[in-house]
Design a protein around this motif. Structure first.
Motif, PDB file in Angstrom:
ATOM      1  N   THR A  85       0.791  -1.154  -0.105  1.00 19.29           N
ATOM      2  CA  THR A  85      -0.040  -0.095  -0.025  1.00 19.29           C
ATOM      3  C   THR A  85       0.789   1.195   0.063  1.00 19.29           C
ATOM      4  OG1 THR A  85      -0.197  -0.126   2.506  1.00 19.29           O
ATOM      5  CG2 THR A  85      -1.943  -1.057   1.226  1.00 19.29           C
ATOM      6  N   SER A  86       2.092   1.015   0.007  1.00 20.65           N
ATOM      7  CA  SER A  86       2.902   2.505   0.034  1.00 20.65           C
ATOM      8  C   SER A  86       3.295   2.681  -1.300  1.00 20.65           C
ATOM      9  CB  SER A  86       4.428   2.066   0.939  1.00 20.65           C
ATOM     10  OG  SER A  86       3.817   1.756   2.299  1.00 20.65           O
ATOM     11  N   LEU A  87       3.335   3.893  -1.452  1.00 15.73           N
ATOM     12  CA  LEU A  87       3.842   4.572  -2.951  1.00 15.73           C
ATOM     13  C   LEU A  87       5.366   4.145  -3.063  1.00 15.73           C
ATOM     14  CD1 LEU A  87       2.322   8.292  -2.466  1.00 15.73           C
ATOM     15  CD2 LEU A  87       1.447   6.191  -3.813  1.00 15.73           C
ATOM     16  N   ASP A  88       5.717   3.960  -4.311  1.00 16.79           N
ATOM     17  CA  ASP A  88       7.148   3.534  -4.714  1.00 16.79           C
ATOM     18  C   ASP A  88       7.987   4.784  -4.126  1.00 16.79           C
ATOM     19  OD1 ASP A  88       6.287   1.133  -5.832  1.00 16.79           O
ATOM     20  OD2 ASP A  88       6.546   2.009  -7.828  1.00 16.79           O
ATOM     21  N   ALA A  89       7.807   6.108  -4.093  1.00 18.97           N
ATOM     22  CA  ALA A  89       8.443   7.095  -3.758  1.00 18.97           C
ATOM     23  C   ALA A  89       8.756   7.041  -2.579  1.00 18.97           C
ATOM     24  CB  ALA A  89       7.748   8.424  -4.262  1.00 18.97           C
ATOM     25  N   ARG A  90       7.802   6.574  -1.451  1.00 23.69           N
ATOM     26  CA  ARG A  90       8.138   6.272  -0.131  1.00 23.69           C
ATOM     27  C   ARG A  90       9.083   5.091   0.155  1.00 23.69           C
ATOM     28  NH1 ARG A  90       6.801  10.661   3.267  1.00 23.69           N
ATOM     29  NH2 ARG A  90       4.969  12.083   2.152  1.00 23.69           N
ATOM     30  N   ILE A  91       9.238   4.227  -0.593  1.00 21.45           N
ATOM     31  CA  ILE A  91      10.173   2.961  -0.200  1.00 21.45           C
ATOM     32  C   ILE A  91      11.486   3.351  -0.459  1.00 21.45           C
ATOM     33  CG2 ILE A  91      10.514   0.739  -0.681  1.00 21.45           C
ATOM     34  CD1 ILE A  91       7.450   0.337  -1.600  1.00 21.45           C
ATOM     35  N   LEU A  92      12.437   3.157   0.699  1.00 22.36           N
ATOM     36  CA  LEU A  92      13.851   3.246   0.402  1.00 22.36           C
ATOM     37  C   LEU A  92      14.473   2.260   0.210  1.00 22.36           C
ATOM     38  CD1 LEU A  92      14.986   6.076   2.991  1.00 22.36           C
ATOM     39  CD2 LEU A  92      14.466   6.393   0.486  1.00 22.36           C
ATOM     40  N   ALA A  93      13.963   0.870   0.996  1.00 23.89           N
ATOM     41  CA  ALA A  93      14.568  -0.445   0.611  1.00 23.89           C
ATOM     42  C   ALA A  93      13.375  -1.431   1.080  1.00 23.89           C
ATOM     43  CB  ALA A  93      15.806  -0.526   1.748  1.00 23.89           C
ATOM     44  N   SER A  94      13.347  -2.596   0.418  1.00 25.54           N
ATOM     45  CA  SER A  94      12.333  -3.491   0.652  1.00 25.54           C
ATOM     46  C   SER A  94      12.998  -4.945   0.317  1.00 25.54           C
ATOM     47  CB  SER A  94      11.273  -3.118  -0.136  1.00 25.54           C
ATOM     48  OG  SER A  94      10.281  -4.208   0.003  1.00 25.54           O
ATOM     49  N   ASP A  95      12.516  -6.023   0.915  1.00 21.62           N
ATOM     50  CA  ASP A  95      12.784  -7.307   0.571  1.00 21.62           C
ATOM     51  C   ASP A  95      11.743  -8.097   1.334  1.00 21.62           C
ATOM     52  OD1 ASP A  95      13.881  -8.081   3.051  1.00 21.62           O
ATOM     53  OD2 ASP A  95      15.745  -8.004   2.239  1.00 21.62           O
ATOM     54  N   ASP A  96      11.782  -9.344   1.300  1.00 17.69           N
ATOM     55  CA  ASP A  96      10.687 -10.190   2.137  1.00 17.69           C
ATOM     56  C   ASP A  96      11.062 -10.137   3.608  1.00 17.69           C
ATOM     57  OD1 ASP A  96       9.913 -11.343  -0.378  1.00 17.69           O
ATOM     58  OD2 ASP A  96      11.162 -12.982  -0.187  1.00 17.69           O
ATOM     59  N   ASP A  97      11.963  -9.522   4.061  1.00 16.82           N
ATOM     60  CA  ASP A  97      12.355  -9.737   5.454  1.00 16.82           C
ATOM     61  C   ASP A  97      12.342  -8.364   6.186  1.00 16.82           C
ATOM     62  OD1 ASP A  97      12.317 -12.488   5.563  1.00 16.82           O
ATOM     63  OD2 ASP A  97      14.489 -12.395   5.080  1.00 16.82           O
ATOM     64  N   HIS A  98      12.236  -7.178   5.264  1.00 13.89           N
ATOM     65  CA  HIS A  98      12.409  -5.935   5.897  1.00 13.89           C
ATOM     66  C   HIS A  98      11.822  -4.753   4.839  1.00 13.89           C
ATOM     67  CE1 HIS A  98      16.016  -4.867   3.614  1.00 13.89           C
ATOM     68  NE2 HIS A  98      15.886  -4.083   3.958  1.00 13.89           N
ATOM     69  N   LEU A  99      11.645  -3.585   5.493  1.00 14.37           N
ATOM     70  CA  LEU A  99      11.046  -2.572   4.568  1.00 14.37           C
ATOM     71  C   LEU A  99      11.441  -1.352   5.115  1.00 14.37           C
ATOM     72  CD1 LEU A  99       9.227  -1.595   2.395  1.00 14.37           C
ATOM     73  CD2 LEU A  99       7.272  -1.729   4.091  1.00 14.37           C
ATOM     74  N   ALA A 100      12.000  -0.299   4.410  1.00 13.65           N
ATOM     75  CA  ALA A 100      12.212   1.081   5.022  1.00 13.65           C
ATOM     76  C   ALA A 100      11.534   2.018   4.346  1.00 13.65           C
ATOM     77  CB  ALA A 100      13.732   1.590   4.953  1.00 13.65           C
ATOM     78  N   LEU A 101      10.431   3.007   4.960  1.00 16.01           N
ATOM     79  CA  LEU A 101       9.645   3.874   4.248  1.00 16.01           C
ATOM     80  C   LEU A 101       9.767   5.199   4.858  1.00 16.01           C
ATOM     81  CD1 LEU A 101       6.000   2.120   4.806  1.00 16.01           C
ATOM     82  CD2 LEU A 101       7.470   2.437   2.786  1.00 16.01           C
ATOM     83  N   LEU A 102       9.875   6.137   4.104  1.00 14.10           N
ATOM     84  CA  LEU A 102       9.645   7.543   4.348  1.00 14.10           C
ATOM     85  C   LEU A 102       8.314   7.719   4.638  1.00 14.10           C
ATOM     86  CD1 LEU A 102      11.663   9.162   1.469  1.00 14.10           C
ATOM     87  CD2 LEU A 102      12.534   8.937   3.523  1.00 14.10           C
ATOM     88  N   GLY A 103       8.161   8.582   5.807  1.00  9.19           N
ATOM     89  CA  GLY A 103       6.891   8.923   6.338  1.00  9.19           C
ATOM     90  C   GLY A 103       6.746  10.491   6.549  1.00  9.19           C
ATOM     91  N   GLY A 104       5.829  11.024   6.762  1.00 12.23           N
ATOM     92  CA  GLY A 104       5.458  12.312   7.252  1.00 12.23           C
ATOM     93  C   GLY A 104       4.750  13.017   6.338  1.00 12.23           C
ATOM     94  N   GLY A 105       4.943  14.319   6.472  1.00 10.76           N
ATOM     95  CA  GLY A 105       3.903  15.416   5.664  1.00 10.76           C
ATOM     96  C   GLY A 105       3.205  16.141   6.554  1.00 10.76           C
ATOM     97  N   ASP A 106       2.554  17.317   5.859  1.00 13.63           N
ATOM     98  CA  ASP A 106       2.041  18.394   6.974  1.00 13.63           C
ATOM     99  C   ASP A 106       0.903  17.719   7.632  1.00 13.63           C
ATOM    100  OD1 ASP A 106       3.701  20.144   5.986  1.00 13.63           O
ATOM    101  OD2 ASP A 106       2.469  21.104   4.427  1.00 13.63           O
ATOM    102  N   ASP A 107       0.175  16.981   7.291  1.00 13.85           N
ATOM    103  CA  ASP A 107      -0.927  16.301   8.009  1.00 13.85           C
ATOM    104  C   ASP A 107      -0.887  14.776   8.453  1.00 13.85           C
ATOM    105  OD1 ASP A 107      -2.590  18.488   7.531  1.00 13.85           O
ATOM    106  OD2 ASP A 107      -3.034  17.916   5.321  1.00 13.85           O
ATOM    107  N   TYR A 108       0.614  14.528   8.854  1.00 16.31           N
ATOM    108  CA  TYR A 108       0.759  13.294   9.248  1.00 16.31           C
ATOM    109  C   TYR A 108      -0.065  12.732  10.301  1.00 16.31           C
ATOM    110  CZ  TYR A 108       3.193   9.137  10.833  1.00 16.31           C
ATOM    111  OH  TYR A 108       3.616   7.760  11.381  1.00 16.31           O
ATOM    112  N   HIS A 109      -0.735  11.701  10.335  1.00 12.47           N
ATOM    113  CA  HIS A 109      -1.256  10.799  11.453  1.00 12.47           C
ATOM    114  C   HIS A 109      -1.656   9.417  11.171  1.00 12.47           C
ATOM    115  CE1 HIS A 109      -4.075  10.137  14.942  1.00 12.47           C
ATOM    116  NE2 HIS A 109      -4.933   9.674  13.856  1.00 12.47           N
ATOM    117  N   THR A 110      -1.114   8.637  11.978  1.00 23.22           N
ATOM    118  CA  THR A 110      -1.417   7.184  11.753  1.00 23.22           C
ATOM    119  C   THR A 110      -2.275   6.826  13.142  1.00 23.22           C
ATOM    120  OG1 THR A 110       0.580   6.883  10.405  1.00 23.22           O
ATOM    121  CG2 THR A 110      -0.293   4.952  11.405  1.00 23.22           C
TER     122      THR A 110
END
Length: 291
Positions: A11-36
């Motif tokens: 569900t993450s945009l490609d532009a947000r993914i810095l690294a990915s494989d079956d065992d790990h994922l690194a995502l950029l997050g944030g923005g003016d209205d960031y809330h999870t």
């Protein structure tokens, strides 16, 4: 709500993914209205703010905690939490790592038992200078360049190892604390200045924006950064101006206006005072570096 490693990847945009494989994922997050909203993961998460602060809440504590660029959070699998940006301009890197990846790291580097013992609840640790350098490098390169993608994968792996080393050797931070609250406030002020670099940001305006007295925000910022708010604002103007001088053919007067100065001569005075270089010097050096 479960946000599994696979769900995050799908569900993450490609532009947000810095690294990915079956065992790990690194995502950029944030923005003016960031809330999870409240959720949990099926893997370990490490959150490293880069700009601005995060309001972090989890099911093991009744109070929320401030998480700024001076700290990182380690959140174990299956524990519910939520995160929100305090103000606009926030960004962070989140590293999600599975048990399989941790087992592979353990096989290469030795037992992680001392680390695992500290990860029963969300825990905060101090961010080291080396970690901040790696964090900046992870986010500095072109997200669409394949060579850069490979390099970022190695940088994310190095950052993860650094985080694990800091968890093993460091003491968990007692949160929230007055020092952490001050760090988060200063981080927010810096993010606000970066987002509004072209505006005239008076001390009265900043004090009102952050609900502090003028004296408090001034003293706090100097204590944490070693410089005045005005000097930091000028430094951000110079950084933005140098980037525009090196990457565009905009007239110096236009660049000055874009960073909140009245004229090209005002920008020239500021740059000479700070770095001993004129706008034309900076532009000439940037162009010579590209040839």
């Amino acid at each position: 709500m479960l946000r599994s490693l696979q769900t995050l990847r799908d569900t993450s945009l490609d532009a947000r993914i810095l690294a990915s494989d079956d065992d790990h994922l690194a995502l950029l997050g944030g923005g003016d209205d960031y809330h999870t909203p409240w959720h949990w993961h099926d893997c370990l998460m490490i959150m490293l703010p880069r700009i601005g602060a995060v309001d972090f809440r989890d099911e093991s504590r009744t109070a929320s905690n401030w998480l700024s660029e001076a700290q990182f959070a380690v959140v174990p699998a299956t524990l519910s939490h939520q995160t929100s940006a305090r103000r606009g301009g926030h960004d962070h890197l989140a590293i999600y790592t599975s048990d399989d990846q941790l087992a592979a790291i353990e096989a290469r580097l030795g037992s992680l038992s001392r680390i695992r013992a500290k990860l029963h609840v969300p825990t905060f640790f101090s961010t080291t200078p080396q970690m901040r350098v790696l964090l900046g490098l992870c986010q500095a390169s072109d997200l669409t360049d394949r060579a850069a993608q490979s390099i970022r994968g190695h940088l994310v792996s190095a950052l993860l190892i650094d985080c694990l080393a800091q968890i093993e050797r460091g003491d968990p931070l007692a949160m929230p604390s007055a020092a952490a609250h001050g760090d988060a406030l200063v981080s927010e002020v810096k993010a606000y200045i970066a987002t509004n670099v072209s505006d005239a940001l008076s001390l009265d305006h900043l004090a009102e924006t952050f609900g502090l007295s003028r004296r408090h925000v001034t003293r706090l910022f100097r204590d944490k950064t070693g410089m005045s708010i005005g000097d930091y604002h000028d430094r951000e103007r110079i950084t933005r101006a140098r980037a525009l001088l090196g990457t565009t053919d905009l007239p110096v007067g236009e660049i000055a206006w874009r960073v909140g100065l009245d004229s090209g001569s005002a920008l020239a005075r500021l740059m000479r005072r700070a770095a001993g270089l004129s706008p034309s010097d900076v532009r000439r050096m940037a162009r010579s570096d590209t040839h």
